[in-house]
Design a protein around this motif. Sequence first.
Motif, PDB file in Angstrom:
ATOM      1  N   TRP A 199      -0.467  -5.046  -9.132  1.00 24.91           N
ATOM      2  CA  TRP A 199      -0.257  -4.781  -7.715  1.00 24.91           C
ATOM      3  C   TRP A 199       1.117  -5.280  -7.271  1.00 24.91           C
ATOM      4  N   PRO A 242      -1.122   4.250  -2.035  1.00 30.09           N
ATOM      5  CA  PRO A 242      -2.446   3.674  -1.746  1.00 30.09           C
ATOM      6  C   PRO A 242      -3.409   3.661  -2.920  1.00 30.09           C
ATOM      7  N   PHE A 243      -3.523   4.778  -3.612  1.00 27.54           N
ATOM      8  CA  PHE A 243      -4.530   4.853  -4.670  1.00 27.54           C
ATOM      9  C   PHE A 243      -4.149   4.003  -5.880  1.00 27.54           C
ATOM     10  N   ASN A 244      -2.884   4.071  -6.286  1.00 23.25           N
ATOM     11  CA  ASN A 244      -2.451   3.270  -7.427  1.00 23.25           C
ATOM     12  C   ASN A 244      -2.433   1.781  -7.119  1.00 23.25           C
ATOM     13  N   CYS A 245      -2.340   1.433  -5.842  1.00 18.80           N
ATOM     14  CA  CYS A 245      -2.404   0.024  -5.452  1.00 18.80           C
ATOM     15  C   CYS A 245      -3.847  -0.472  -5.395  1.00 18.80           C
ATOM     16  N   VAL A 246      -4.675   0.252  -4.662  1.00 13.80           N
ATOM     17  CA  VAL A 246      -6.038  -0.217  -4.420  1.00 13.80           C
ATOM     18  C   VAL A 246      -6.871  -0.233  -5.693  1.00 13.80           C
ATOM     19  N   VAL A 247      -6.544   0.634  -6.665  1.00 12.04           N
ATOM     20  CA  VAL A 247      -7.322   0.673  -7.895  1.00 12.04           C
ATOM     21  C   VAL A 247      -7.266  -0.670  -8.626  1.00 12.04           C
ATOM     22  N   ASN A 248      -6.240  -1.479  -8.342  1.00 15.88           N
ATOM     23  CA  ASN A 248      -6.135  -2.786  -8.992  1.00 15.88           C
ATOM     24  C   ASN A 248      -7.216  -3.756  -8.542  1.00 15.88           C
ATOM     25  N   LEU A 249      -7.883  -3.450  -7.444  1.00 13.10           N
ATOM     26  CA  LEU A 249      -9.037  -4.261  -7.056  1.00 13.10           C
ATOM     27  C   LEU A 249     -10.131  -4.190  -8.114  1.00 13.10           C
ATOM     28  N   LEU A 261       0.827  -1.206   0.000  1.00 10.82           N
ATOM     29  CA  LEU A 261       0.000   0.000   0.000  1.00 10.82           C
ATOM     30  C   LEU A 261       0.863   1.259   0.000  1.00 10.82           C
TER      31      LEU A 261
END
Length: 255
Positions: free
Chosen positions: A98, A51-58, A48
């Motif tokens: 991710w 955070p935003f560039n990681c979580v967007v992969n959900l 994380l």
Amino acid sequence: MMRALLHVLVPFLLCVAVANTDLFRDVQVDVTYEHYAEKPLDYMPAFLAMPFNCVVNLGYIFLGLYWLLRPGDVEGTDSRYMREVFALMALFYGPVQWARLATLRRAPAVLDQWVTLPIFAWVPAWIDFIEYGEQRPQRAAALELFSVSSYFLALLHERGFDLALVCHVTAAVYKGLRAQLSRGDRSTGRYLLLATLACAGFVALKLLDHWLARFWLFQRLTGHFWSKVCDVLQFHFSFCFLTTLTRRKTAAQQE
């Protein structure tokens, strides 16, 4: 679903294995946070850090699950297979991106580029199924093999991957336009337009990531983040376009 899973998982694992060798050690890939406009947070765990560039992969994972588990009202075995393969590709793509951010290793960065190509190649393969009224496994396999092999252009020139990607995108858009002109209507035309616009947004926002970060609107939710949102939307509207055309073909055959 097991057949689709096998046909996606085995090539994917082979690509993972090859990406972890030294074969692509000279390929130009970015393995630092400086490549992204979003600032990493040192107090966050690696998965994380941005955070935003990681979580967007959900988004890819949720999209893949949605289209994988979505029941088809008028769907044959072959058309279900085409949908499931594309959904599994989306499902696997999110963790790859991710992992690239979480590890900053060369292998996930290479894999991130590499698996993009067969994803785009599945669009012409699916349209072939729609146009010819039957699954043509040899042609679909040949398209995917050619697509996977095209990544070796990255070994020949530093822009080799870019050339391969442009060819894949052009082929997907061309086949989509041809299918729309011969079989589509207003609703499928809207899906195709939205998918094409999302594709353009994906490319433009990614390239302009650092430039857009000069503006406050893109300093937290950066251009790279929004490019991934566009990529998920591109996937979704491509699904809408292809499944609508497939459903109409199947319904016409049953009349």
